[in-house]
Design a protein around this motif. Structure first.
Motif, PDB file in Angstrom:
ATOM      1  N   CYS A 288      87.101  30.502 -38.885  1.00  0.00           N
ATOM      2  CA  CYS A 288      87.325  30.864 -40.260  1.00  0.00           C
ATOM      3  C   CYS A 288      88.433  30.609 -40.922  1.00  0.00           C
ATOM      4  O   CYS A 288      88.214  30.276 -42.232  1.00  0.00           O
ATOM      5  N   SER A 289      89.625  30.382 -40.279  1.00  0.00           N
ATOM      6  CA  SER A 289      90.859  30.020 -40.907  1.00  0.00           C
ATOM      7  C   SER A 289      90.547  28.361 -41.357  1.00  0.00           C
ATOM      8  O   SER A 289      90.902  28.068 -42.442  1.00  0.00           O
ATOM      9  N   LEU A 290      89.766  27.552 -40.285  1.00  0.00           N
ATOM     10  CA  LEU A 290      89.704  26.259 -40.894  1.00  0.00           C
ATOM     11  C   LEU A 290      88.873  26.067 -42.087  1.00  0.00           C
ATOM     12  O   LEU A 290      88.841  25.320 -42.752  1.00  0.00           O
ATOM     13  N   LYS A 435      99.022  31.403 -51.820  1.00  0.00           N
ATOM     14  CA  LYS A 435      97.728  32.132 -51.823  1.00  0.00           C
ATOM     15  C   LYS A 435      97.079  32.363 -50.273  1.00  0.00           C
ATOM     16  O   LYS A 435      97.255  31.341 -49.746  1.00  0.00           O
ATOM     17  N   LEU A 436      96.611  33.583 -50.008  1.00  0.00           N
ATOM     18  CA  LEU A 436      96.180  33.904 -48.955  1.00  0.00           C
ATOM     19  C   LEU A 436      94.917  34.471 -48.763  1.00  0.00           C
ATOM     20  O   LEU A 436      94.201  35.197 -49.944  1.00  0.00           O
ATOM     21  N   ILE A 437      94.131  34.425 -47.926  1.00  0.00           N
ATOM     22  CA  ILE A 437      92.766  35.034 -47.627  1.00  0.00           C
ATOM     23  C   ILE A 437      93.133  35.932 -46.268  1.00  0.00           C
ATOM     24  O   ILE A 437      93.420  35.597 -45.405  1.00  0.00           O
ATOM     25  N   VAL A 438      92.992  37.248 -46.468  1.00  0.00           N
ATOM     26  CA  VAL A 438      93.089  38.474 -45.597  1.00  0.00           C
ATOM     27  C   VAL A 438      92.019  38.754 -44.881  1.00  0.00           C
ATOM     28  O   VAL A 438      90.916  39.233 -45.911  1.00  0.00           O
ATOM     29  N   GLN A 447      92.862  42.111 -34.369  1.00  0.00           N
ATOM     30  CA  GLN A 447      94.270  42.020 -35.472  1.00  0.00           C
ATOM     31  C   GLN A 447      93.867  41.447 -36.739  1.00  0.00           C
ATOM     32  O   GLN A 447      92.921  40.535 -36.857  1.00  0.00           O
ATOM     33  N   THR A 448      94.706  41.783 -37.821  1.00  0.00           N
ATOM     34  CA  THR A 448      94.361  41.160 -39.150  1.00  0.00           C
ATOM     35  C   THR A 448      94.510  39.808 -39.284  1.00  0.00           C
ATOM     36  O   THR A 448      95.744  39.315 -38.548  1.00  0.00           O
ATOM     37  N   LEU A 449      93.937  38.833 -39.850  1.00  0.00           N
ATOM     38  CA  LEU A 449      94.148  37.522 -40.066  1.00  0.00           C
ATOM     39  C   LEU A 449      94.514  37.159 -41.442  1.00  0.00           C
ATOM     40  O   LEU A 449      93.918  37.552 -42.240  1.00  0.00           O
ATOM     41  N   TYR A 450      95.723  36.630 -41.396  1.00  0.00           N
ATOM     42  CA  TYR A 450      96.203  36.015 -42.506  1.00  0.00           C
ATOM     43  C   TYR A 450      96.245  34.559 -42.670  1.00  0.00           C
ATOM     44  O   TYR A 450      97.438  34.118 -42.016  1.00  0.00           O
ATOM     45  N   SER A 451      95.399  34.096 -43.481  1.00  0.00           N
ATOM     46  CA  SER A 451      95.392  32.612 -43.567  1.00  0.00           C
ATOM     47  C   SER A 451      95.828  32.068 -44.933  1.00  0.00           C
ATOM     48  O   SER A 451      95.443  32.444 -46.259  1.00  0.00           O
ATOM     49  N   ILE A 452      96.951  31.334 -45.009  1.00  0.00           N
ATOM     50  CA  ILE A 452      97.555  30.667 -46.157  1.00  0.00           C
ATOM     51  C   ILE A 452      96.704  29.408 -46.332  1.00  0.00           C
ATOM     52  O   ILE A 452      96.419  28.485 -45.683  1.00  0.00           O
TER      53      ILE A 452
END
Length: 470
Positions: A288-290, A435-438, A447-452
Motif C-alpha cells: 500500500c505504501s509503495l 504530504k502524507l497518506i494515513v 497499527q496506523t500507517l503513516y506514508s509520506i
C-alpha cells in the motif's frame, strides 16, 4: 415401526406424505449443539435432565438442499456432534417431515431449496449414520458446489462503503483468505462459559482486507486447513457487523451462514489467480505504501498539526474513513541515512515478494531455479515533530523517497558515508512541507500507517502563512 419398509428418497421428492424413507446426502453446514434443561423430565431420581438440539444441512445434488434437526439427550447430541462433520456423507433414516413454513426453528437455520425440513428424535430406528455404500466420492464433490451463484455476491468494497447503513444485514460474498489469526478463548458474559473465537482476514479484488469472526466449533477446527492467499470461500448469508471501536465494517456468522470452501466456479479461479500474484501477507501494508504515489499530490491540501493527525487517526476525531490525506509542516527529527537503521527494502523481481534481510534470493519454489533477480527500493523510517508533538515511524518509500533525495536507490547505494551524511543534513532538523497518506488502525491492521508521499524543505514564509496553532 421398525418392521416398516424403508425406501430411498431424493430431497426433491420429499413431501408432506413422505414416511419411512432413507435420505443419502453430504453435510454442507452444521450448527453448534444447544442445550437446555427440560422441566418436564426434572425429578430427584433423574439428574440428567439436560436436552439438546443440533442442525445439519445436507444436499444430494447440485441444486437440492434440506435441513435436518436432531433433538435428544445431552449425551446423544454430544455424540452426534463428535461423529458428524462437514463433508461427511450420511444416511438419514426415517426422519419426520415438517413444512418449513410451520417450523419456527427454520428462521434461524440456513436457507434451503426444499419446502420441508427433517426432524429426528430419540427413537431407536430414527437416526443418522455414516454412509458406507457406493457413490461416496461423487457425493463429496457436492461440497464444492456453492449454494448461491457468484452473480449474487457483493464485493467487500461495496460492503465497506455501506458502513453503518447495512449493519445487521446478511449478504453473500466471494473472498480469499488473507490471513488466519490464532484461536482465542473468550468468556461469554451471559453464561460465564468459555468459548473459542477465531478471526480470519478476508479479501477480494476490490478490498485489501476485512475481518470476520468465527464462533462455530466446527469451523474453528476447519480453519486450521485454510491457507492464506490460496483458500477461496463463497459465504452465503454472512452477517455485516459495524465495529464501534475501529469505526469500520466487520463480518460475522449467524445460524444461516453456509461456507463453501474452494468453490468449483470460474469466478473463484479468477480470484485465486489475482491473490497469488500479490506479495506475501505480512507485506500488504508495504505494498500500500509503495502504491501511495498513485495519489494525485495536488489534491493533498488539508493542513494539520501532528496532534490533529493523531486525533483524527486514533483519537477523539476518529471517523469511519479508512484513510485520509494531510499536509503537515514539521521538523524531521529522525532521518538516519548514514547510520545503522535499515533504509533499503528488497523484493523478488519476478513474483514481487518482499525479502527478509537474511535472504539472498526469493524463497518461493517457482523462483528458486531462477538466477538471483532482486530489486531494491527505499524504505526510510522518519520521525516528524512540530509544536504539538511527534509522529514516529512514518514511511518514506520508493518513488517518494527518490523524489525527495533526488537520486535513485542504486546511486544511493554507491555513495560513501560522507555523501550520505551530507544528504541527510539537507533535511534533518529542517522544517519541511510533508504530504502524507494515513491508513487507520483496523481489525486487519494493528497499527496506523503513516506514508509520506512528498517531502520538501519549506520556506519560512510558507510555514508562517499555513502553520496551525492546534
Amino acid at each position: 415401526m421398525s418392521s416398516d419398509i424403508v425406501i430411498t428418497k431424493r430431497i426433491n421428492k420429499i413431501d408432506h406424505e413422505s414416511r419411512n424413507f432413507l435420505l443419502i446426502g453430504v453435510i454442507i453446514a452444521k450448527s453448534d449443539p444447544k442445550f437446555f434443561e427440560s422441566s418436564s423430565m426434572r425429578s430427584e431420581k433423574d439428574s440428567d435432565t439436560a436436552r439438546g438440539v443440533i442442525t445439519l444441512t445436507v444436499r444430494d445434488s447440485e441444486r437440492d438442499t434440506i435441513n435436518c434437526t436432531i433433538w435428544g439427550s445431552q449425551v446423544m447430541i454430544e455424540s452426534y456432534d463428535s461423529l458428524f462433520h462437514i463433508g461427511d456423507v450420511v444416511n438419514i433414516i426415517k426422519p419426520k417431515v415438517l413444512p418449513s413454513c410451520h417450523d419456527r426453528a427454520e428462521q434461524f437455520n440456513p436457507t434451503t431449496t426444499s419446502m420441508f425440513s427433517l426432524s429426528l428424535g430419540e427413537q431407536e430406528d430414527c437416526k443418522i449414520k455414516l454412509h458406507e455404500g457406493s457413490g461416496i466420492e461423487s457425493m463429496k464433490k457436492l461440497v464444492f458446489v456453492p449454494t448461491v451463484p457468484a452473480s449474487e455476491t457483493y464485493s467487500l468494497a461495496d460492503i465497506a462503503a455501506g458502513g453503518q447503513n447495512i449493519n445487521g444485514q446478511s449478504l453473500n460474498i466471494l473472498v480469499a483468505v488473507r490471513s488466519v489469526r490464532p484461536k482465542k478463548q473468550i468468556v461469554v458474559a451471559k453464561t460465564g462459559k468459555l468459548k473459542y473465537l477465531r478471526e480470519v482476514i478476508l479479501m477480494d479484488a476490490s478490498h485489501a482486507g476485512m475481518s470476520m469472526k468465527f464462533w462455530s466449533n466446527e469451523l474453528i477446527v476447519r480453519i486450521d486447513k485454510w491457507i492464506p492467499l490460496t483458500t477461496i470461500l463463497l459465504i452465503k448469508d454472512v452477517r455485516v457487523e459495524f465495529d464501534q471501536y475501529y469505526k469500520t465494517v466487520c463480518l460475522g456468522m449467524s445460524g444461516r451462514t453456509i461456507i463453501t470452501e474452494d468453490p468449483a466456479i470460474e469466478e473463484a479461479d479468477k480470484l485465486l489467480v489475482y491473490v497469488t500474484k500479490l506479495s506475501s501477507v505480512q507485506d500488504l501494508d508495504i505494498t500500500c505504501s509503495l502504491l501511495s504515489n498513485t495519489t494525485d499530490l495536488a489534491t493533498i491540501t488539508s493542513v494539520m498539526t501532528v496532534k490533529q493527525i493523531l486525533d483524527r487517526a486514533e483519537g477523539d476525531l476518529k471517523t469511519e474513513e479508512e484513510q485520509f490525506t494531510v499536509l503537515c509542516y514539521a521538523v524531521l527529527t529522525k532521518f538516519d541515512l548514514d547510520g545503522c537503521t535499515r533504509i533499503i527494502g528488497r523484493k523478488c523481481f519476478s513474483c514481487k515478494t518482499f525479502l527478509r534481510i537474511s535472504d539472498s534470493k526469493c524463497q518461493r519454489e517457482e523462483c528458486q531455479y531462477n538466477p538471483p533477480n532482486v530489486s531494491v527500493f527505499f524504505d526510510i523510517p522518519v520521525d516528524i515533530t512540530d509544536h504539538t508533538g511527534t509522529l514516529s515511524n512514518c514511511s518514506l518509500m520508493n518513488q517518494a523517497a527518490e523524489n525527495t533525495l533526488k537520486c535513485k536507490v542504486e546511486s544511493f547505494l554507491k555513495m560513501g558515508d560522507s555523501q550520505k551524511g551530507k544528504l541527510k543534513w539537507r533535511f534533518l532538523l529542517e522544517r519541511c512541507s510533508l504530504k502524507l497518506i494515513v491508513k487507520r488502525k483496523s481489525p486487519i491492521r494493528f497499527q496506523t500507517l503513516y506514508s509520506i508521499v512528498e517531502c520538501t524543505v519549506a520556506s519560512p514564509r510558507e510555514v508562517e502563512s499555513k502553520i496551525k496553532v492546534y
